[in-house]
Design a protein around this motif. Structure first.
Motif: not given
Length: 386
Positions: A70-87, A89-95
């Motif tokens: 939502p709000g992007t042009s990126y198509t989310w991948h199949n079979a999402p598995d392992g992940g991590a978060c990264y700071a 700035g004041s937000g974060w990223i989920y891989v």
């Protein structure tokens, strides 16, 4: 096994933590965790996403496989598995990894300080069956290939730098990785029924291009002492890495791996166990074993990915079972934290906390369809213990 102070103050979003307190207050080896009342209370009725949560918690869908985030042009991948978060700035990223073969890889979602999605993009492409992995203290994501003689790829959560294959970390059926900044090593699990537990010591900390791969050697008991032995040929050909060292301890299906304050926690799905390794003391033991649950009715089965919170709680995701994330508290109580309904053909993957510990991300790898194209990635917000 007292962890009340052990994990307090964890740095969420990395596999390393600088923490106070001690793990043990009694005997050298403690009994594995037992069922009891969880710190968040009973699970409530299913919400609109068919997730049962304790009072005060809510869920939302972040992304669905095959659909644009939502709000992007990126198509989310199949079979999402392992992940991590990264700071960020004041937000974060989920891989998040993609456990498909071929074409696996990994993608990322960026969030604002308020939790709004502000971007999504690919960070790794052209790899195979990227299952779990781990973050590093220098803010990269180690994406692991769960295939015979698979590789570890070091990736940039911001998607700016090109991913790099790290051959020196060995070629085997990689599952997860956890960085230990004190001993300056990376621990690695192997998803084989007779797999091993490894550590990689880089020649230069922060540079994974060269170093030494070792395997844990120990007896067959569920607790005891261990040593490390070098793997002569990390390339694993013609002899698999797990078969090169006499006395290497076997683990039944290595899965998630998490480091905090001098200890490493990892799971084995073949026997539904959570292990704790103390590298400084040279000892290992069971933190949880479903076959040792008193009175039957083990709440945690199909153990898989694992992460921790700053309160000292471990959060363990299920591959199968009744599709829960269970919490193991510092008082060695194991209890359900959430349960996903209507998705019996799936598994829970990629649990990771936002940097402030207020949000938990995870995926249902195959969603309601039971297919890798039906993956759903969620966010849970609420009064997590911190």
């Amino acid at each position: 096994m007292e962890r009340r102070n052990f994990l307090r103050g964890a740095v969420i979003g990395t596999s390393a933590a600088a923490l106070g307190g001690t793990l043990w207050r009694g005997a050298a080896y403690a009994d594995p965790a037992q069922p009891g009342a969880g710190p968040y209370g009973a699970l409530g009725s299913a919400d609109g996403n068919n997730i049962r949560l304790p009072a005060g918690f809510t869920s939302r869908v972040v992304a669905r496989s095959g659909q644009t985030v939502p709000g992007t042009s990126y198509t989310w991948h199949n079979a999402p598995d392992g992940g991590a978060c990264y700071a960020d700035g004041s937000g974060w990223i989920y891989v998040s990894n993609s456990e498909i073969n071929p074409s696996g890889g990994a993608g990322a979602v960026r969030f604002s300080a308020a939790g709004a999605i502000t971007g999504a993009y690919r960070i790794l492409s052209g790899t195979r069956q990227n299952c779990a992995g781990g973050s590093t203290p220098w803010n990269t994501w180690l994406s692991c290939e769960e295939v015979d003689r698979g590789y570890v790829y070091e990736t940039d959560p911001w998607g700016v730098k090109a991913a790099v294959r790290r051959d020196a970390m060995g070629r085997f059926k990689h599952e997860a990785a956890a960085a230990d900044p004190v001993r300056r090593v990376i621990y690695l699990t192997e998803d084989e029924t007779n797999g091993c537990f490894y550590r990689f010591t880089p020649t230069t900390w922060g540079d994974l291009s060269a170093g030494t791969l070792q395997v844990l050697r120990a007896g067959t008991a569920a607790s005891g002492s261990f040593t490390w032995a070098a793997v002569p040929d990390p390339d694993g050909s013609p002899t698999q890495t797990r078969d090169q060292v006499s006395g290497a301890k076997r683990f039944n299906g290595g899965e998630g791996c998490y480091y905090a304050d001098g200890s490493v926690w990892f799971t084995t799905k073949g026997d539904n166990r959570v292990w704790r390794v103390d590298p400084a003391a040279g000892t290992y033991e069971l933190a949880y074993d479903d076959s040792l649950v008193s009175g039957g009715g083990a709440p945690l089965t199909g153990v898989d990915n694992v992460t921790g919170s700053s309160s000292g709680d471990l959060f363990v995701a299920e591959d199968g079972g009744n599709l829960e994330i269970c919490v193991i508290t510092p008082d060695d109580v194991v209890a359900p934290f959430l349960r996903v309904g209507g998705q019996s053909g799936s598994e829970i993957t990629g649990p990771a906390f936002s940097p402030d510990g207020s949000r938990l991300y995870f995926s249902s790898q195959r969603g309601t369809s039971g297919s890798s194209s039906g993956g759903i990635t969620y966010e849970v917000t609420g009064p997590f213990r911190r």
